[in-house]
Design an enzyme around this catalytic site. Structure first.
Site, PDB file in Angstrom:
ATOM      1  N   HIS A 132      75.229  -3.788  -8.804  1.00 34.13           N
ATOM      2  CA  HIS A 132      76.040  -3.269  -7.712  1.00 34.13           C
ATOM      3  C   HIS A 132      77.460  -3.734  -7.984  1.00 34.13           C
ATOM      4  O   HIS A 132      77.671  -4.756  -8.662  1.00 34.13           O
ATOM      5  CB  HIS A 132      75.556  -3.805  -6.358  1.00 34.13           C
ATOM      6  CG  HIS A 132      74.171  -3.329  -6.016  1.00 34.13           C
ATOM      7  ND1 HIS A 132      73.100  -4.175  -5.902  1.00 34.13           N
ATOM      8  CD2 HIS A 132      73.703  -2.078  -5.791  1.00 34.13           C
ATOM      9  CE1 HIS A 132      72.009  -3.461  -5.615  1.00 34.13           C
ATOM     10  NE2 HIS A 132      72.346  -2.190  -5.542  1.00 34.13           N
ATOM     11  N   ASP A 157      77.964  -7.260  -7.253  1.00 34.28           N
ATOM     12  CA  ASP A 157      77.278  -8.210  -8.145  1.00 34.28           C
ATOM     13  C   ASP A 157      78.252  -8.611  -9.250  1.00 34.28           C
ATOM     14  O   ASP A 157      78.191  -9.715  -9.774  1.00 34.28           O
ATOM     15  CB  ASP A 157      76.038  -7.579  -8.805  1.00 34.28           C
ATOM     16  CG  ASP A 157      74.942  -7.229  -7.812  1.00 34.28           C
ATOM     17  OD1 ASP A 157      74.736  -8.001  -6.852  1.00 34.28           O
ATOM     18  OD2 ASP A 157      74.285  -6.186  -8.005  1.00 34.28           O
ATOM     19  N   GLU A 205      70.270   8.342  -6.997  1.00 41.99           N
ATOM     20  CA  GLU A 205      68.939   7.733  -6.819  1.00 41.99           C
ATOM     21  C   GLU A 205      68.400   8.146  -5.452  1.00 41.99           C
ATOM     22  O   GLU A 205      68.781   7.579  -4.427  1.00 41.99           O
ATOM     23  CB  GLU A 205      69.023   6.203  -6.915  1.00 41.99           C
ATOM     24  CG  GLU A 205      67.656   5.537  -6.760  1.00 41.99           C
ATOM     25  CD  GLU A 205      67.699   4.006  -6.886  1.00 41.99           C
ATOM     26  OE1 GLU A 205      68.744   3.454  -7.293  1.00 41.99           O
ATOM     27  OE2 GLU A 205      66.687   3.375  -6.566  1.00 41.99           O
ATOM     28  N   GLU A 241      63.181   6.333  -8.734  1.00 41.51           N
ATOM     29  CA  GLU A 241      62.422   5.104  -8.474  1.00 41.51           C
ATOM     30  C   GLU A 241      61.011   5.495  -8.029  1.00 41.51           C
ATOM     31  O   GLU A 241      60.839   6.286  -7.085  1.00 41.51           O
ATOM     32  CB  GLU A 241      63.117   4.267  -7.404  1.00 41.51           C
ATOM     33  CG  GLU A 241      62.274   3.051  -7.035  1.00 41.51           C
ATOM     34  CD  GLU A 241      63.011   1.964  -6.279  1.00 41.51           C
ATOM     35  OE1 GLU A 241      64.214   1.748  -6.537  1.00 41.51           O
ATOM     36  OE2 GLU A 241      62.363   1.315  -5.445  1.00 41.51           O
ATOM     37  N   HIS A 248      60.279   5.192  -4.303  1.00 42.34           N
ATOM     38  CA  HIS A 248      60.992   6.162  -3.472  1.00 42.34           C
ATOM     39  C   HIS A 248      60.273   7.512  -3.484  1.00 42.34           C
ATOM     40  O   HIS A 248      60.163   8.180  -2.456  1.00 42.34           O
ATOM     41  CB  HIS A 248      62.435   6.342  -3.954  1.00 42.34           C
ATOM     42  CG  HIS A 248      63.274   5.101  -3.839  1.00 42.34           C
ATOM     43  ND1 HIS A 248      64.597   5.056  -4.216  1.00 42.34           N
ATOM     44  CD2 HIS A 248      63.000   3.859  -3.377  1.00 42.34           C
ATOM     45  CE1 HIS A 248      65.092   3.845  -4.006  1.00 42.34           C
ATOM     46  NE2 HIS A 248      64.131   3.100  -3.499  1.00 42.34           N
ATOM     47  N   ASP A 290      59.702  -0.006   1.882  1.00 38.27           N
ATOM     48  CA  ASP A 290      59.911   0.077   0.435  1.00 38.27           C
ATOM     49  C   ASP A 290      59.461  -1.240  -0.191  1.00 38.27           C
ATOM     50  O   ASP A 290      60.103  -2.265  -0.029  1.00 38.27           O
ATOM     51  CB  ASP A 290      61.412   0.323   0.197  1.00 38.27           C
ATOM     52  CG  ASP A 290      61.751   0.511  -1.264  1.00 38.27           C
ATOM     53  OD1 ASP A 290      60.841   0.674  -2.085  1.00 38.27           O
ATOM     54  OD2 ASP A 290      62.964   0.496  -1.572  1.00 38.27           O
ATOM     55  N   ASP A 318      58.585  -2.117  -3.584  1.00 39.84           N
ATOM     56  CA  ASP A 318      59.040  -2.574  -4.906  1.00 39.84           C
ATOM     57  C   ASP A 318      58.025  -3.505  -5.562  1.00 39.84           C
ATOM     58  O   ASP A 318      58.363  -4.598  -6.030  1.00 39.84           O
ATOM     59  CB  ASP A 318      60.415  -3.253  -4.808  1.00 39.84           C
ATOM     60  CG  ASP A 318      61.505  -2.316  -4.317  1.00 39.84           C
ATOM     61  OD1 ASP A 318      61.318  -1.084  -4.392  1.00 39.84           O
ATOM     62  OD2 ASP A 318      62.546  -2.809  -3.861  1.00 39.84           O
ATOM     63  N   ASP A 347      62.885  -2.060 -10.769  1.00 36.40           N
ATOM     64  CA  ASP A 347      63.474  -2.508  -9.499  1.00 36.40           C
ATOM     65  C   ASP A 347      62.322  -3.108  -8.698  1.00 36.40           C
ATOM     66  O   ASP A 347      61.633  -2.399  -7.965  1.00 36.40           O
ATOM     67  CB  ASP A 347      64.143  -1.331  -8.759  1.00 36.40           C
ATOM     68  CG  ASP A 347      65.046  -1.810  -7.624  1.00 36.40           C
ATOM     69  OD1 ASP A 347      65.134  -3.045  -7.408  1.00 36.40           O
ATOM     70  OD2 ASP A 347      65.664  -0.959  -6.946  1.00 36.40           O
TER      71      ASP A 347
HETATM   72  C1  XUL Z   1      67.106   0.594  -2.676  1.00 41.30           C
HETATM   73  C2  XUL Z   1      67.261   0.558  -4.113  1.00 41.30           C
HETATM   74  C3  XUL Z   1      68.552   0.029  -4.621  1.00 41.30           C
HETATM   75  C4  XUL Z   1      69.117   0.846  -5.714  1.00 41.30           C
HETATM   76  C5  XUL Z   1      70.456   0.405  -6.229  1.00 41.30           C
HETATM   77  O1  XUL Z   1      65.865   0.957  -2.250  1.00 41.30           O
HETATM   78  O2  XUL Z   1      66.361   0.903  -4.838  1.00 41.30           O
HETATM   79  O3  XUL Z   1      68.364  -1.285  -5.072  1.00 41.30           O
HETATM   80  O4  XUL Z   1      68.250   0.841  -6.802  1.00 41.30           O
HETATM   81  O5  XUL Z   1      71.421   0.429  -5.272  1.00 41.30           O
HETATM   82 MN    MN Z   2      66.121   1.282  -6.951  1.00 40.46          MN
END
Ligand code: XUL
Ligand code: MN
Length: 347
Positions: free
Chosen positions: A51, A54, A176, A212, A215, A250, A252, A285
């Site tokens: 980001h 970051d 994304e 992702e 997602h 979400d 992950d 991620d």
């Molecule tokens: C949010 C997500 C973020 C993006 C980058 O769900 O996946 O971390 O990957 O902004």
């Molecule tokens: Mn992501």
């Protein structure tokens, strides 16, 4: 692991986290981003996802010269550790000005903040020698439908994409998609939406997607089909491999940890399309489990990479002649049994 691989792996420093969640604070000591860079190579990763803040923490208070100076310091740190910046994403969900969205906020001054921040993000990326900007359109959406003019919102997102392409003639934008969280309904929920925006933009060759797994699953879609759709249009900029156990927050989770067959099909689609051969990363991620002890906690990253490579071995050892025979005979029962036994290592 005997499989030869041409894949390169990446993750973002936020993936090494202190374990805070909406219901509790950190459960592990804070581990600074700068110290994380030394961990990448030993874990088998060479790409760093960023980001904008970051790279330059506190960037909203910095002038352009300060931004460049800080970003250049990070560029040197990356080079010293043999690392490549994969992308930089504007964090458009933390500041007070992004409470009601960024590019689609109802407030003109908040939209201006979002645009100024986006330009700074591009400047930071360029100072790092990175040409990819990821747009996770976190708050572009609504909690109640009547809150915004959705048609106007889509036009505003497209105008911003065009303005970014115009601001820097070399960057690529990777959208994304995510259907929900933190908003109830997001305006760009699937890769189909992202690719429609791409083709509507002033230079579609520079607007791609980042898919992702979690997602796509949250949208009720199969991640491998989402990836195939992007690949069919030559628009898969990158991936965030992970996993998701049903329709909830979400998660992950570790790649393949919730559904091995869904993971297998993602690797199969990527491998069959030659993904990675033009330098694309296998991005992860993934959140560490809050329960995990230690500092820093990194096993979720090396384990997910290992699982990817194990699944890759499965993809590469599929008997494709047999698959073709089953397809020709339209015997998908036999095909399913073959795939399941192959995944389980049963003869
Ligand atoms: C949010 C997500 C973020 C993006 C980058 O769900 O996946 O971390 O990957 O902004
Ligand atoms: Mn992501």
């Amino acid at each position: 692991m005997s499989t030869p691989t041409n894949y390169r792996f990446s993750f973002g420093p936020w993936n090494i986290s202190e374990g805070a969640d909406p219901f509790g604070t950190e459960v592990r000591p804070v581990f600074p981003h700068e110290e994380k860079f030394a961990l990448y190579r030993p874990l088998g990763f060479e790409g760093v996802q960023f980001h904008d803040d970051d790279v330059v923490p506190g960037m909203d208070g910095f002038n352009p010269a300060q931004l460049t100076e800080k970003a250049t310091e990070v560029k040197t740190m990356l080079a010293n550790n043999g690392l490549t910046p994969e992308f930089v994403a504007p964090r458009l969900w933390f500041a007070e000005q992004t409470t009601d969205g960024a590019y689609t906020s109802n407030s003109a001054s908040d939209r201006q903040y979002a645009w100024d921040r986006t330009k700074k993000c591009i400047d930071i990326a360029r100072a790092l020698d990175c040409k990819a900007i990821v747009l996770w359109l976190s708050r572009e959406g609504t909690y109640i439908r009547e809150a915004k003019d959705a048609r106007l919102a889509y036009q505003r997102i497209l105008e911003t994409v065009n303005a970014m392409l115009d601001y820097d003639k070399e960057i690529e934008i990777w959208i994304e998609p995510k259907p929900n969280e933190p908003t109830d309904q997001a305006y760009v929920p699937t890769i189909g939406h992202a690719i429609a925006l791409s083709f509507a933009s002033s230079d579609h060759t520079r607007v791609k997607g980042l898919i992702e797994s979690a997602h796509a699953l949250l949208a009720g879609l199969d991640p491998s089909d989402e990836m195939a759709f992007a690949l069919a249009h030559d628009k898969l900029g990158s991936v965030h491999l992970n996993d998701q156990n049903g329709l909830k927050y979400d998660q992950d989770k570790n790649f393949g940890g919730a559904n091995l067959r869904v993971a297998f099909n993602q690797v199969r689609v990527l491998e069959e399309a030659g993904y990675g051969q033009r330098g694309e990363f296998i991005g992860l991620d993934i959140k560490a489990m809050r329960t995990q002890r230690g500092c820093p906690v990194t096993a979720h990253l090396s384990n997910s990479r290992e699982l990817f490579l194990n699944i890759l071995e499965k993809v590469r050892t599929v008997d494709n002649n047999l698959v073709q025979q089953f397809r020709d005979a339209r015997d998908y029962e036999a095909l399913e049994l073959y795939i399941m036994k192959h995944l389980m290592g049963v003869k």
